[in-house]
Design a protein around this motif. Structure first.
Motif, PDB file in Angstrom:
ATOM      1  N   LYS A   1      37.732  31.490  45.781  1.00 28.66           N
ATOM      2  CA  LYS A   1      38.103  32.890  45.393  1.00 28.66           C
ATOM      3  C   LYS A   1      37.025  33.298  44.178  1.00 28.66           C
ATOM      4  CE  LYS A   1      41.603  35.219  46.182  1.00 28.66           C
ATOM      5  NZ  LYS A   1      42.943  36.040  45.754  1.00 28.66           N
ATOM      6  N   VAL A   2      36.230  33.901  44.361  1.00 27.81           N
ATOM      7  CA  VAL A   2      35.308  34.559  43.130  1.00 27.81           C
ATOM      8  C   VAL A   2      35.438  36.096  42.957  1.00 27.81           C
ATOM      9  CG1 VAL A   2      33.072  34.627  42.406  1.00 27.81           C
ATOM     10  CG2 VAL A   2      33.730  32.637  44.015  1.00 27.81           C
ATOM     11  N   LEU A   3      35.696  36.233  41.531  1.00 31.43           N
ATOM     12  CA  LEU A   3      35.533  37.708  41.127  1.00 31.43           C
ATOM     13  C   LEU A   3      34.273  37.837  40.310  1.00 31.43           C
ATOM     14  CD1 LEU A   3      36.819  40.306  40.715  1.00 31.43           C
ATOM     15  CD2 LEU A   3      38.116  39.292  38.611  1.00 31.43           C
TER      16      LEU A   3
ATOM     17  N   LEU B   1      34.753  36.789  48.095  1.00 32.66           N
ATOM     18  CA  LEU B   1      34.418  37.671  46.929  1.00 32.66           C
ATOM     19  C   LEU B   1      35.202  38.818  46.844  1.00 32.66           C
ATOM     20  CD1 LEU B   1      32.023  37.779  44.896  1.00 32.66           C
ATOM     21  CD2 LEU B   1      30.735  39.144  46.355  1.00 32.66           C
ATOM     22  N   ARG B   2      35.428  39.159  45.535  1.00 27.51           N
ATOM     23  CA  ARG B   2      35.869  40.359  45.082  1.00 27.51           C
ATOM     24  C   ARG B   2      35.068  40.941  43.910  1.00 27.51           C
ATOM     25  NH1 ARG B   2      37.385  40.108  49.436  1.00 27.51           N
ATOM     26  NH2 ARG B   2      39.476  40.191  50.235  1.00 27.51           N
TER      27      ARG B   2
ATOM     28  N   GLU C   1      47.454  37.647  39.751  1.00 27.37           N
ATOM     29  CA  GLU C   1      46.260  38.250  40.443  1.00 27.37           C
ATOM     30  C   GLU C   1      44.993  37.300  40.174  1.00 27.37           C
ATOM     31  OE1 GLU C   1      44.121  42.011  41.996  1.00 27.37           O
ATOM     32  OE2 GLU C   1      45.743  42.249  40.649  1.00 27.37           O
ATOM     33  N   LEU C   2      44.854  37.449  38.720  1.00 31.27           N
ATOM     34  CA  LEU C   2      43.641  36.842  38.044  1.00 31.27           C
ATOM     35  C   LEU C   2      43.832  35.334  38.309  1.00 31.27           C
ATOM     36  CD1 LEU C   2      41.162  37.401  36.507  1.00 31.27           C
ATOM     37  CD2 LEU C   2      42.356  37.338  34.478  1.00 31.27           C
ATOM     38  N   LEU C   3      44.870  34.676  38.107  1.00 23.04           N
ATOM     39  CA  LEU C   3      44.815  33.221  38.075  1.00 23.04           C
ATOM     40  C   LEU C   3      44.849  32.608  39.587  1.00 23.04           C
ATOM     41  CD1 LEU C   3      47.838  32.406  35.662  1.00 23.04           C
ATOM     42  CD2 LEU C   3      45.082  32.644  35.296  1.00 23.04           C
ATOM     43  N   SER C   4      44.793  33.552  40.490  1.00 25.08           N
ATOM     44  CA  SER C   4      44.654  33.304  42.039  1.00 25.08           C
ATOM     45  C   SER C   4      43.260  33.072  42.249  1.00 25.08           C
ATOM     46  CB  SER C   4      45.177  34.491  42.883  1.00 25.08           C
ATOM     47  OG  SER C   4      44.085  35.351  43.014  1.00 25.08           O
ATOM     48  N   TYR C   5      42.288  33.372  41.425  1.00 22.25           N
ATOM     49  CA  TYR C   5      40.821  33.234  41.513  1.00 22.25           C
ATOM     50  C   TYR C   5      40.356  31.617  40.910  1.00 22.25           C
ATOM     51  CZ  TYR C   5      40.298  38.018  42.657  1.00 22.25           C
ATOM     52  OH  TYR C   5      40.202  39.332  43.121  1.00 22.25           O
TER      53      TYR C   5
ATOM     54  N   VAL D   1      28.611  27.738  41.082  1.00 23.84           N
ATOM     55  CA  VAL D   1      30.306  28.263  41.612  1.00 23.84           C
ATOM     56  C   VAL D   1      31.108  27.122  41.913  1.00 23.84           C
ATOM     57  CG1 VAL D   1      31.606  29.713  43.287  1.00 23.84           C
ATOM     58  CG2 VAL D   1      29.740  30.694  41.952  1.00 23.84           C
ATOM     59  N   ARG D   2      30.486  26.267  43.043  1.00 23.37           N
ATOM     60  CA  ARG D   2      31.244  25.117  43.252  1.00 23.37           C
ATOM     61  C   ARG D   2      31.549  24.137  42.324  1.00 23.37           C
ATOM     62  NH1 ARG D   2      28.308  26.368  48.122  1.00 23.37           N
ATOM     63  NH2 ARG D   2      29.189  26.794  49.818  1.00 23.37           N
TER      64      ARG D   2
END
Length: 248
Positions: A4-6, A31-32, A59-63, A240-241
């Motif tokens: 999950k990427v913001l 992606l969000r 919600e933020l910590l889910s990324y 990212v990975r």
């Protein structure tokens, strides 16, 4: 399981326009996006768009990874900034900051994000943030950069070195402050100096359980010239990975 990427930006500058589809097309990434200047209908028109930056800490910590562009921190609540610090320090999240001419990183001092950055920001340098280099430069890998698999742009280190030597030039690199003692410089300018050392282009720093990467340029999109996403996409998907590993 998808990462999950913001991706949060103020304006749809070129880096955002090129990076968004790279992340959006990868089936391993969910992606969000948050775009501060977008109109109210944007979330209805784009399936990745959020109406606002996550307010809830859960919600933020889910990324797994958060990418902050030249976002205006006044747009975020004090609680959101503290949640970002917790996201990196305690949950092992990855944070990427992409420098800009207005806010990133000059808004960060005196906020919970100041300690996360691998540089000590000098606000006095904001006045020179818009100055472009007269001629282009090719980013140079440092010794630390050569050891990072995320920065390998070919299948072998020898091939990767040749790729870095032939990448399209960049034209803008921000001098925003001094490198912190624990930070590592991964990419640097071949000619411009900061004191006795080359001016850093990409730096990284461990912070608590997570890691932060700072891009002093917003022009990596230029790497797509003639080769499309061969190197640009590879770099971004790898970084990212790489940053998601601690949290996963």
């Amino acid at each position: 399981e998808q990462l999950k990427v913001l991706l949060a930006e103020r304006l749809p500058r070129w880096e955002f326009r090129h990076l968004k589809p790279v992340l959006e097309r990868d089936p391993a990434i969910q992606l969000r996006t948050v775009l501060q200047t977008a109109d109210l209908n944007f979330p209805d028109e784009d399936s990745t768009a959020l109406a606002r930056f996550p307010v809830s800490r859960d919600e933020l910590l889910s990324y797994d990874v958060v990418i902050l562009g030249d976002i205006d921190l006044e747009f975020l609540s004090a609680g959101a900034l503290e949640s970002l610090r917790v996201f990196v320090a305690e949950r092992g999240g990855g944070l990427i900051c992409i420098a800009g001419t207005e806010h990133n990183p000059f808004d960060y001092p005196d906020t919970p994000l100041a300690d996360l950055l691998p540089i000590d920001v000098n606000p006095d340098l904001r006045a020179s943030a818009g100055n472009d280099a007269a001629d282009g430069f090719r980013a140079v890998l440092t010794i630390d950069g050569r050891t990072r698999s995320a920065l390998r742009l070919a299948n072998t280190s020898e091939e990767s070195s040749r790729v870095w030597e032939t990448l399209p030039p960049l034209y803008w690199l921000l001098d925003a402050g001094q490198r912190k003692p624990g930070a590592q410089i991964l990419v640097e300018h071949p000619r411009r100096r900061k004191g006795d050392s080359p001016l850093p282009g990409i730096l990284s720093q461990r912070y608590g359980a997570g890691q932060v990467v700072f891009h002093a340029t917003d022009e990596l999109w230029r790497w797509r010239e003639r080769v499309e996403g061969s190197y640009y996409g590879r770099y971004w998907l790898q970084i990212v990975r790489y940053l998601s590993r601690s949290k996963l």
